[in-house]
Design a protein around this motif. Structure first.
Motif, PDB file in Angstrom:
ATOM      1  N   UNK A  28       0.850  -1.193   0.000  1.00 49.99           N
ATOM      2  CA  UNK A  28       0.000   0.000   0.000  1.00 49.99           C
ATOM      3  C   UNK A  28       0.882   1.238   0.000  1.00 49.99           C
ATOM      4  N   UNK A  29       0.635   2.135  -0.959  1.00 46.57           N
ATOM      5  CA  UNK A  29       1.415   3.366  -1.066  1.00 46.57           C
ATOM      6  C   UNK A  29       0.471   4.555  -1.176  1.00 46.57           C
ATOM      7  N   UNK A  30       0.689   5.548  -0.316  1.00 43.46           N
ATOM      8  CA  UNK A  30      -0.100   6.769  -0.419  1.00 43.46           C
ATOM      9  C   UNK A  30       0.447   7.620  -1.553  1.00 43.46           C
ATOM     10  N   UNK A  31      -0.477   8.089  -2.420  1.00 45.58           N
ATOM     11  CA  UNK A  31      -0.054   8.894  -3.563  1.00 45.58           C
ATOM     12  C   UNK A  31      -0.633  10.299  -3.522  1.00 45.58           C
ATOM     13  N   UNK A  32      -1.666  10.498  -2.720  1.00 51.02           N
ATOM     14  CA  UNK A  32      -2.295  11.816  -2.680  1.00 51.02           C
ATOM     15  C   UNK A  32      -3.322  11.829  -1.557  1.00 51.02           C
ATOM     16  N   UNK A  33      -4.148  12.871  -1.555  1.00 51.04           N
ATOM     17  CA  UNK A  33      -5.278  12.975  -0.636  1.00 51.04           C
ATOM     18  C   UNK A  33      -6.514  13.370  -1.430  1.00 51.04           C
ATOM     19  N   UNK A  34      -7.674  13.077  -0.867  1.00 50.02           N
ATOM     20  CA  UNK A  34      -8.924  13.548  -1.460  1.00 50.02           C
ATOM     21  C   UNK A  34      -9.468  14.670  -0.587  1.00 50.02           C
ATOM     22  N   UNK A  35     -10.437  15.385  -1.138  1.00 47.70           N
ATOM     23  CA  UNK A  35     -11.023  16.508  -0.410  1.00 47.70           C
ATOM     24  C   UNK A  35     -11.908  16.023   0.741  1.00 47.70           C
ATOM     25  N   UNK A  36     -12.083  16.902   1.712  1.00 41.60           N
ATOM     26  CA  UNK A  36     -13.053  16.642   2.758  1.00 41.60           C
ATOM     27  C   UNK A  36     -14.448  16.530   2.176  1.00 41.60           C
ATOM     28  N   UNK A  37     -15.299  15.752   2.823  1.00 45.28           N
ATOM     29  CA  UNK A  37     -16.622  15.503   2.271  1.00 45.28           C
ATOM     30  C   UNK A  37     -16.604  14.501   1.141  1.00 45.28           C
ATOM     31  N   UNK A  38     -15.509  13.719   1.047  1.00 48.24           N
ATOM     32  CA  UNK A  38     -15.389  12.723  -0.020  1.00 48.24           C
ATOM     33  C   UNK A  38     -16.532  11.716   0.063  1.00 48.24           C
ATOM     34  N   UNK A  39     -17.094  11.385  -1.114  1.00 49.89           N
ATOM     35  CA  UNK A  39     -18.194  10.432  -1.183  1.00 49.89           C
ATOM     36  C   UNK A  39     -17.811   9.137  -1.886  1.00 49.89           C
ATOM     37  N   UNK A  40     -17.174   9.252  -3.072  1.00 44.89           N
ATOM     38  CA  UNK A  40     -16.936   8.051  -3.868  1.00 44.89           C
ATOM     39  C   UNK A  40     -16.055   8.379  -5.058  1.00 44.89           C
ATOM     40  N   UNK A  41     -15.647   7.321  -5.781  1.00 41.93           N
ATOM     41  CA  UNK A  41     -15.012   7.446  -7.086  1.00 41.93           C
ATOM     42  C   UNK A  41     -15.944   6.887  -8.155  1.00 41.93           C
ATOM     43  N   UNK A  42     -15.921   7.501  -9.329  1.00 38.47           N
ATOM     44  CA  UNK A  42     -16.506   6.921 -10.530  1.00 38.47           C
ATOM     45  C   UNK A  42     -15.435   6.889 -11.607  1.00 38.47           C
ATOM     46  N   UNK A  43     -15.554   5.938 -12.515  1.00 41.07           N
ATOM     47  CA  UNK A  43     -14.596   5.808 -13.608  1.00 41.07           C
ATOM     48  C   UNK A  43     -15.329   5.975 -14.926  1.00 41.07           C
ATOM     49  N   UNK A  44     -14.792   6.837 -15.785  1.00 41.14           N
ATOM     50  CA  UNK A  44     -15.338   7.036 -17.123  1.00 41.14           C
ATOM     51  C   UNK A  44     -14.178   7.004 -18.112  1.00 41.14           C
ATOM     52  N   UNK A  45     -13.937   5.829 -18.710  1.00 41.38           N
ATOM     53  CA  UNK A  45     -12.820   5.689 -19.642  1.00 41.38           C
ATOM     54  C   UNK A  45     -11.500   5.924 -18.947  1.00 41.38           C
ATOM     55  N   UNK A  46     -10.756   6.921 -19.415  1.00 43.84           N
ATOM     56  CA  UNK A  46      -9.445   7.211 -18.836  1.00 43.84           C
ATOM     57  C   UNK A  46      -9.504   8.349 -17.821  1.00 43.84           C
ATOM     58  N   UNK A  47     -10.702   8.586 -17.271  1.00 35.32           N
ATOM     59  CA  UNK A  47     -10.878   9.651 -16.281  1.00 35.32           C
ATOM     60  C   UNK A  47     -11.412   9.047 -14.983  1.00 35.32           C
ATOM     61  N   UNK A  48     -10.779   9.429 -13.880  1.00 34.81           N
ATOM     62  CA  UNK A  48     -11.262   9.065 -12.552  1.00 34.81           C
ATOM     63  C   UNK A  48     -11.956  10.286 -11.963  1.00 34.81           C
ATOM     64  N   UNK A  49     -13.229  10.123 -11.595  1.00 32.41           N
ATOM     65  CA  UNK A  49     -13.992  11.246 -11.043  1.00 32.41           C
ATOM     66  C   UNK A  49     -14.058  11.087  -9.535  1.00 32.41           C
ATOM     67  N   UNK A  50     -13.505  12.051  -8.843  1.00 33.59           N
ATOM     68  CA  UNK A  50     -13.591  12.108  -7.384  1.00 33.59           C
ATOM     69  C   UNK A  50     -14.820  12.933  -7.019  1.00 33.59           C
ATOM     70  N   UNK A  51     -15.740  12.325  -6.298  1.00 33.91           N
ATOM     71  CA  UNK A  51     -16.991  12.992  -5.948  1.00 33.91           C
ATOM     72  C   UNK A  51     -16.970  13.347  -4.467  1.00 33.91           C
TER      73      UNK A  51
END
Length: 754
Positions: free
Chosen positions: A238-261
């Motif tokens: 397991x390697x930490x690569x970044x952080x997500x924003x507060x109020x994080x809900x989920x990830x969605x994937x659309x092709x070559x894009x990762x959507x942080x919700x």
């Protein structure tokens, strides 16, 4: 220790065709959106109990709701199965719906919802993924597989310690391994080729709390409870690569894009997991975000209060609504017809008539379906933040004024022409009292034949009153020692100008200011319960009284003028050869009288009944046999011109095409339908547009009388039988109509083809 090898779910799914009913219409809101999914053409957005598909290229929408067979509530997650052309919806209560887009069918899997050995708070479906012919459900008790080839449940996996039920927050598949983020037990994985039912085959790879897992760009990534973004290798590194924003809900994937919700934004990440774009949709300014995706240069947001919105990456100021038209919310408190406009109020109060429950004072605004064609809204801010709206009424003599009652902010008078609101409350109107400072509770307004409005003002048990408002908006307080208690309902005004109104705990009250007379009717006077929830006056001058524990009627309201005390009676019907009391000990929520003097009666948890003028049950609509979104119908409104009946629930409004209209003032617009009556028709012929108490005679062309009746409202029906009880033969039949005083008459024809 528990070891599950048996199949947990094996019940047959319920299937319905996704076809709209011609008798029913939906007036649902698509503003409070919950979840998003997509295919290569459509964006799918869910509300609590509906889904709409927005075509990215044609900009058209298709709606799935109870009208065309989708019966699910509490939707909180969606997934699309490309190989099967199926959309899967999961809910907070365990219900699952599969929309087969190719076959135009909807399958309902309610096994989880119905299971008694799963606690209700563990039936939630947190996430759905599609893999290898299955939809895998991450739930509050474990993981369940759904077979997509036949739309049935497969196995369930209890992966907690010793095979116990455990909350699985998220799941994903990576390198043929099924990974699960398990609450308080870390991340677990098992090979899809293994026996997933055996909890011993699930390996713990990290003991931290994780809130999301997904597979993106040949990587397994996840978010820990501390909001760190991590990659997980096939060897469990397991390697930490970044952080997500507060109020994080989920990830969605659309092709070559990762959507942080998050609850206020959608952020786009590339294959290196760095953020390269973001769209902020603030919680305070816009209500926030529940879900989001991105495709073809556009964000698609499932917002919490503003519906589905489309935003171009290149021009984020151009926010386009893609939701179908509808009211502001499904949390409707009442609907009102004014001319041909349908007005909606929202929120009101919760249990025991408390405006602070269940989630605080409601803040919505008002909706109007103008001419039954175009949706218009008065926002919460336009209403000067007028909260907890209960009802809206119109003065027939001043139809441009809308009287909006609130169970916290008093009475608001909205001038439709000027778009201005004037508020009356205890702070600026001496005749209104408050429960506490800043809390003025009004339920009304009902108008009498003189154009005076009447409302109840709930304050303390000593200071609650009946209050009137005249055409100049001057108030008068009407106090007697008879009217006591609190939490009163909207009055009903009879032809003698007597006001009848129920209360939450003190029975039924009647008041006539001209006679200077008031009366209280309680269980001591044969009411089944002192919680009177609804009253309705019919065309026979009978008052129907619905209580928490049954029904009573006052046979003639004129008796109030001469009697010192009234005693309502029950209605006895014959059911399977036995005498039974109609609605014995039933919790009656609402009674509304239609144009044929039939009564629409809603009963808590039992839907709605249509009771004929002869006390026969004509219909009983429930969520099982109709598009009702809930069996708790809190209000019923009828369009007197068309007969359309609107059923109000806290899950939205639907209507039924009935034909009973209110009495007309002349005989210039009489309609006969169906006409002609074709072979195979088994219903009744309706004659509408009648004045009250009109005589209707039907003869054959030779002048022989075959049927005669009198209208109580604006519509009569004929079952096409003669006086002998036999079906009349094919032919043309004459319909002769005359008013009670003989000053109006009309003649119509109907053709019957056997």
């Amino acid at each position: 220790m528990k070891f599950y090898y048996q199949l947990f779910f094996f019940l047959i799914s319920v299937v319905s065709m996704a076809q709209s009913s011609q008798l029913w219409k939906g007036y649902y809101s698509y503003q409070e959106t919950k979840a998003v999914a997509q295919d290569n053409q459509n964006i799918y957005i869910a509300t609590d109990n509906a889904v709409f598909a927005y075509n990215q290229y044609s900009f058209e929408t298709e709606i799935f709701n109870t009208i065309n067979g989708l019966k699910i509530n509490g939707i909180n997650t969606l997934a699309y199965a490309e190989d099967y052309k199926k959309l899967i919806a999961g809910s907070t209560n365990g219900k699952v719906a599969i929309i087969d887009l190719a076959a135009d069918k909807i399958y309902h899997l309610n096994d989880i919802f119905s299971k008694t050995n799963i606690p209700d708070n563990q039936k939630i479906i947190n996430k759905i993924i599609v893999q290898g012919g299955y939809a895998y459900l991450a739930t509050g008790y474990g993981i369940t597989a759904v077979r997509l080839n036949d739309n049935h449940f497969g196995d369930s996996y209890y992966i907690g310690v010793d095979g116990e039920m455990v909350n699985v927050k998220s799941i994903t598949v990576f390198n043929n391994q099924l990974y699960a983020a398990v609450e308080n037990e870390g991340v677990k994985k098992a090979s899809l080729n293994a026996n997933l039912i055996d909890y011993n085959n699930w390996q713990v790879i990290d003991f931290n709390n994780w809130i999301e897992l997904t597979t993106f760009s040949d990587k397994l990534i996840g978010v820990k409870e501390d909001l760190s973004l991590n990659t997980i290798s096939a060897t469990n590194q397991i390697d930490q690569v970044s952080d997500v924003w507060g109020g994080f809900l989920k990830f969605n994937v659309s092709g070559d894009v990762l959507i942080e919700v998050t609850h206020e934004a959608a952020r786009l990440r590339g294959s290196d997991l760095s953020v390269y774009n973001e769209f902020v949709y603030g919680l305070n300014e816009n209500g926030g975000v529940n879900d989001a995706t991105y495709t073809n240069g556009d964000y698609y947001i499932a917002s919490r209060t503003n519906g589905g919105v489309k935003v171009s990456l290149e021009n984020k100021d151009n926010i386009v609504s893609i939701s179908p038209g509808g009211p502001l919310s499904n949390n409707v408190s009442a609907v009102t017809m004014n001319n041909n406009d349908l007005w909606f109020t929202f929120g009101g109060y919760g249990p025991v008539m408390n405006p602070y429950e269940p989630n605080g004072l409601t803040q919505y605004g008002i909706s109007n379906f103008k001419n039954m064609q175009t949706w218009q809204h008065i926002s919460f801010n336009q209403l000067n933040q007028f909260k907890s709206t209960v009802n809206i009424s119109f003065n027939p003599q001043q139809p441009h004024l809308a009287y909006i009652s609130s169970f916290h902010d008093g009475l608001g008078v909205w001038d439709v022409n000027k778009n201005e609101l004037t508020v009356y409350n205890a702070a600026n109107t001496d005749e209104l009292n408050a429960v506490i400072e800043g809390d003025t509770r009004v339920y009304g307004v009902a108008f009498d034949k003189n154009g005076t409005g009447w409302m109840t003002n709930t304050a303390t048990t000593q200071n609650s009153h009946l209050v009137s408002i005249d055409k100049n908006n001057q108030f008068t307080q009407h106090s007697t020692n008879v009217i006591n208690g609190d939490k009163f309902l909207m009055p009903v005004v009879d032809k003698n100008n007597t006001k009848w109104f129920g209360s939450y705990a003190n029975g039924l009250f009647a008041y006539n200011e001209t006679k200077n007379k008031a009366m209280q009717i309680t269980t001591s006077n044969n009411l089944p319960n002192n919680n009177v929830k609804t009253v309705a006056l019919d065309y026979k001058n009978e008052l129907w009284i619905g209580t928490l524990k049954g029904l009573r009627i006052i046979r003639n309201v004129d008796q109030f003028l001469t009697s010192s005390q009234l005693t309502p009676t029950n209605i006895v019907i014959v059911d399977e050869g036995l005498n039974q009391e109609l609605f014995f000990e039933q919790d009656i929520s609402n009674i509304t009288v239609d144009g044929s003097n039939n009564k629409w009666v809603s009963v808590a948890d039992s839907g709605v009944f249509l009771i004929s003028d002869k006390n026969e049950t004509l219909y009983n609509f429930t969520t099982t046999n109709s598009p009702l979104p809930s069996n708790d119908v809190i209000a019923i409104t009828i369009n007197g011109t068309t007969g359309e009946v609107f059923f109000v629930t806290r899950s939205g409004v639907v209507s039924f095409k009935n034909y009973a209209t209110t009495p007309a003032t002349d005989l210039d617009d009489i309609k006969v339908y169906p006409n002609p009556v074709r072979p195979g028709f088994t219903g009744d012929v309706k004659v509408s547009g009648l004045v009250a108490d009109a005589t209707v005679k039907i003869t054959d062309v030779a002048g022989n009388l075959v049927h005669e009746t009198k209208s109580l409202g604006g519509t009569v029906t004929w079952n096409t039988l003669s006086f002998s009880g036999a079906k009349v033969p094919s032919g043309v039949y004459m319909i002769f109509i005359s008013s009670q005083d003989g000053t109006l008459d009309a003649v119509k024809k109907v053709m019957i083809i056997r």
